[in-house]
Design a protein around this motif. Sequence first.
Motif, short mmCIF file in Angstrom:
data_model
loop_
_atom_site.label_atom_id
_atom_site.label_comp_id
_atom_site.label_asym_id
_atom_site.label_seq_id
_atom_site.Cartn_x
_atom_site.Cartn_y
_atom_site.Cartn_z
N ASP B 29 29.86 24.09 24.42
CA ASP B 29 30.60 23.14 23.59
C ASP B 29 30.94 23.74 22.22
OD1 ASP B 29 30.45 21.29 25.59
OD2 ASP B 29 28.83 20.12 24.69
N ALA B 30 29.99 24.47 21.63
CA ALA B 30 30.21 24.99 20.28
C ALA B 30 31.33 26.03 20.28
CB ALA B 30 28.92 25.60 19.72
N THR B 31 31.32 26.92 21.27
CA THR B 31 32.35 27.96 21.29
C THR B 31 33.71 27.38 21.67
OG1 THR B 31 31.72 28.61 23.55
CG2 THR B 31 30.72 29.85 21.75
N THR B 32 33.70 26.36 22.55
CA THR B 32 34.96 25.69 22.89
C THR B 32 35.52 24.98 21.66
OG1 THR B 32 34.16 25.34 25.14
CG2 THR B 32 36.03 24.00 24.44
N ALA B 33 34.65 24.29 20.94
CA ALA B 33 35.06 23.60 19.71
C ALA B 33 35.61 24.62 18.70
CB ALA B 33 33.87 22.85 19.10
N PHE B 34 34.91 25.75 18.57
CA PHE B 34 35.31 26.80 17.64
C PHE B 34 36.69 27.34 17.99
CE2 PHE B 34 35.54 31.21 16.26
CZ PHE B 34 34.97 31.21 14.99
N ASN B 35 36.91 27.62 19.26
CA ASN B 35 38.16 28.28 19.67
C ASN B 35 39.35 27.32 19.75
OD1 ASN B 35 37.33 31.01 19.84
ND2 ASN B 35 36.24 30.58 21.74
N SER B 36 39.08 26.01 19.81
CA SER B 36 40.18 25.05 19.89
C SER B 36 40.21 24.12 18.67
CB SER B 36 40.06 24.22 21.17
OG SER B 36 38.80 23.56 21.20
N ALA B 37 39.36 24.41 17.65
CA ALA B 37 39.30 23.56 16.44
C ALA B 37 39.11 22.09 16.82
CB ALA B 37 40.53 23.77 15.56
N ASP B 38 38.14 21.84 17.70
CA ASP B 38 37.88 20.48 18.20
C ASP B 38 36.67 19.90 17.45
OD1 ASP B 38 37.02 18.25 19.62
OD2 ASP B 38 37.50 19.12 21.58
N VAL B 39 36.97 19.06 16.45
CA VAL B 39 35.89 18.60 15.57
C VAL B 39 34.97 17.60 16.27
CG1 VAL B 39 37.06 16.65 14.44
CG2 VAL B 39 35.39 18.01 13.15
N ALA B 40 35.50 16.82 17.21
CA ALA B 40 34.65 15.85 17.91
C ALA B 40 33.59 16.58 18.75
CB ALA B 40 35.51 14.95 18.81
N LEU B 41 34.03 17.65 19.38
CA LEU B 41 33.09 18.44 20.19
C LEU B 41 32.07 19.14 19.28
CD1 LEU B 41 32.62 19.05 23.18
CD2 LEU B 41 34.12 21.04 22.97
N ALA B 42 32.53 19.61 18.12
CA ALA B 42 31.61 20.22 17.16
C ALA B 42 30.54 19.22 16.73
CB ALA B 42 32.39 20.74 15.94
N ASP B 43 30.95 17.98 16.47
CA ASP B 43 30.00 16.95 16.06
C ASP B 43 28.97 16.67 17.15
OD1 ASP B 43 30.97 16.62 13.54
OD2 ASP B 43 32.29 14.95 14.03
N LYS B 44 29.43 16.73 18.40
CA LYS B 44 28.50 16.52 19.52
C LYS B 44 27.38 17.58 19.51
CE LYS B 44 28.37 16.72 24.55
NZ LYS B 44 29.02 17.43 25.65
N VAL B 45 27.78 18.84 19.25
CA VAL B 45 26.81 19.93 19.21
C VAL B 45 25.81 19.71 18.07
CG1 VAL B 45 26.50 22.41 18.82
CG2 VAL B 45 28.41 21.59 20.23
N ILE B 46 26.35 19.33 16.91
CA ILE B 46 25.49 19.12 15.73
C ILE B 46 24.50 17.99 16.00
CG2 ILE B 46 25.50 18.42 13.29
CD1 ILE B 46 28.36 19.81 13.17
N ALA B 47 24.98 16.93 16.66
CA ALA B 47 24.12 15.78 16.95
C ALA B 47 23.05 16.10 18.00
CB ALA B 47 24.98 14.60 17.41
N ALA B 48 23.35 17.06 18.87
CA ALA B 48 22.42 17.36 19.97
C ALA B 48 21.29 18.30 19.55
CB ALA B 48 23.19 17.99 21.14
N ASP B 49 21.45 19.01 18.44
CA ASP B 49 20.48 20.06 18.10
C ASP B 49 19.06 19.54 17.86
OD1 ASP B 49 19.84 22.82 17.63
OD2 ASP B 49 19.70 22.32 15.51
N PRO B 50 18.88 18.38 17.19
CA PRO B 50 17.50 17.92 16.97
C PRO B 50 16.71 17.72 18.27
CG PRO B 50 19.00 16.73 15.53
CD PRO B 50 19.85 17.53 16.49
N THR B 51 17.40 17.37 19.36
CA THR B 51 16.71 17.21 20.64
C THR B 51 16.11 18.54 21.10
OG1 THR B 51 18.28 15.48 21.23
CG2 THR B 51 16.99 16.42 23.03
N ILE B 52 16.89 19.61 20.96
CA ILE B 52 16.38 20.94 21.32
C ILE B 52 15.16 21.28 20.47
CG2 ILE B 52 16.91 23.43 21.30
CD1 ILE B 52 19.81 22.70 22.01
#
Lengths: 219, 219
Positions: B29-52
């Motif tokens: 998700d992070a690299t897809t967000a990075f390569n397509s400038a997809d901020v919603a997907l970026a937010d999903k990655v940021i929100a998921a990190d505390p679970t890891i």
Amino acid sequence: MRAVFQQELAEVQDRLVEISELVLDSIRDATTAFNSADVALADKVIAADPTIDELAVELDELSIEILYRQNPVARDLRIVVSALRMSASLERMGDLARHIAQLTRRRYPDHVAPESLRDTFTQMAAEDIHIAELLDQLLRTQDVELADKLIQGDDAVDALHAGVFDAVLSPDWQGEAEQTVDVTLASRFFERFGDHAASIAKKVQYLATGDWVPDDSSV
Amino acid sequence: MRAVFQQELAEVQDRLVEISELVLDSIRDATTAFNSADVALADKVIAADPTIDELAVELDELSIEILYRQNPVARDLRIVVSALRMSASLERMGDLARHIAQLTRRRYPDHVAPESLRDTFTQMAAEDIHIAELLDQLLRTQDVELADKLIQGDDAVDALHAGVFDAVLSPDWQGEAEQTVDVTLASRFFERFGDHAASIAKKVQYLATGDWVPDDSSV
């Protein structure tokens, strides 16, 4: 048997202190080399790093041996497990000193940082050296107040690191791309050094309080 | 007693796989967000990190409990100690995915990388995703050949990372300082991801061969 075990735990602690002293020497030399474009000193740091790596591996082996032979419980078990984590952080701190030295070597005879950022890097160097000194004391004394100080000291480096980025991103920045890259990486190395020290400090807090904490969340 | 212990070791392995799957989702998700400038997907990655992060802490607690209760020896001891190391590496890989997502969010609606570097970052993304997939399989199967592949895969990312630096340092580079900083950091995050995977692969090799290795020497 118990006396042997206590002696082994003391040995673990002594070895952590031994490595932290080498890390202190390395960060002192690396930042001095960086700030004065001293390539001989940079080479000294690069040459010294494998010793830190070896000592960290030997400490890991010792810790695993202790787990194997002594079956430690409760706080003793935590000390040995924490030593494994701390040795990894110390090794990374040594790597960061080496990275700073390698940037210095690459740019020699020029300085890595432009005039306008020398003061900031001098302050970051002083903070990193101070952090390494506190860490050395912390590992000697297990004094939780020193752990608190170390975690706060890390905030100071973070602020200086942010200042470097502000400078590089300001309209006044005159650096070529090469210098922008080097300054960005250098600032990150100086900052990460503090993160690892804070990570070790948190492990010491954990030993005192029983609250396990995740590794630091930055990179 | 022995059966209970084997069940606990299997539980450790299952949890490593569980975390590696979340890391795979995050880097994809992070690299897809990075390569397509997809901020919603970026937010999903940021929100998921505390679970890891939480799962890594829980696995550490479990590993320490097992050391405490079972006094494992020989290879079993190594598995538990290695799990402590691997969970730390997986957590850092999750952090790196989050850092890539945070760069994406900061630059939105623009792309972080300029047109001229899109191909390189797309290749690095593919390498990092492939690395995360291999790592997931490695943790499931403990197949030493996969470990070898992972360590080689890391070399490919290193080469792409060097290519980004070459581009930024070439006379053709048109980026402003802000873009130079972001691209430098992004490339480092993509590259470090592979280093941590290689570090885990070396631990698996260690379990197979008995040769303890230091943590990876880059930062």
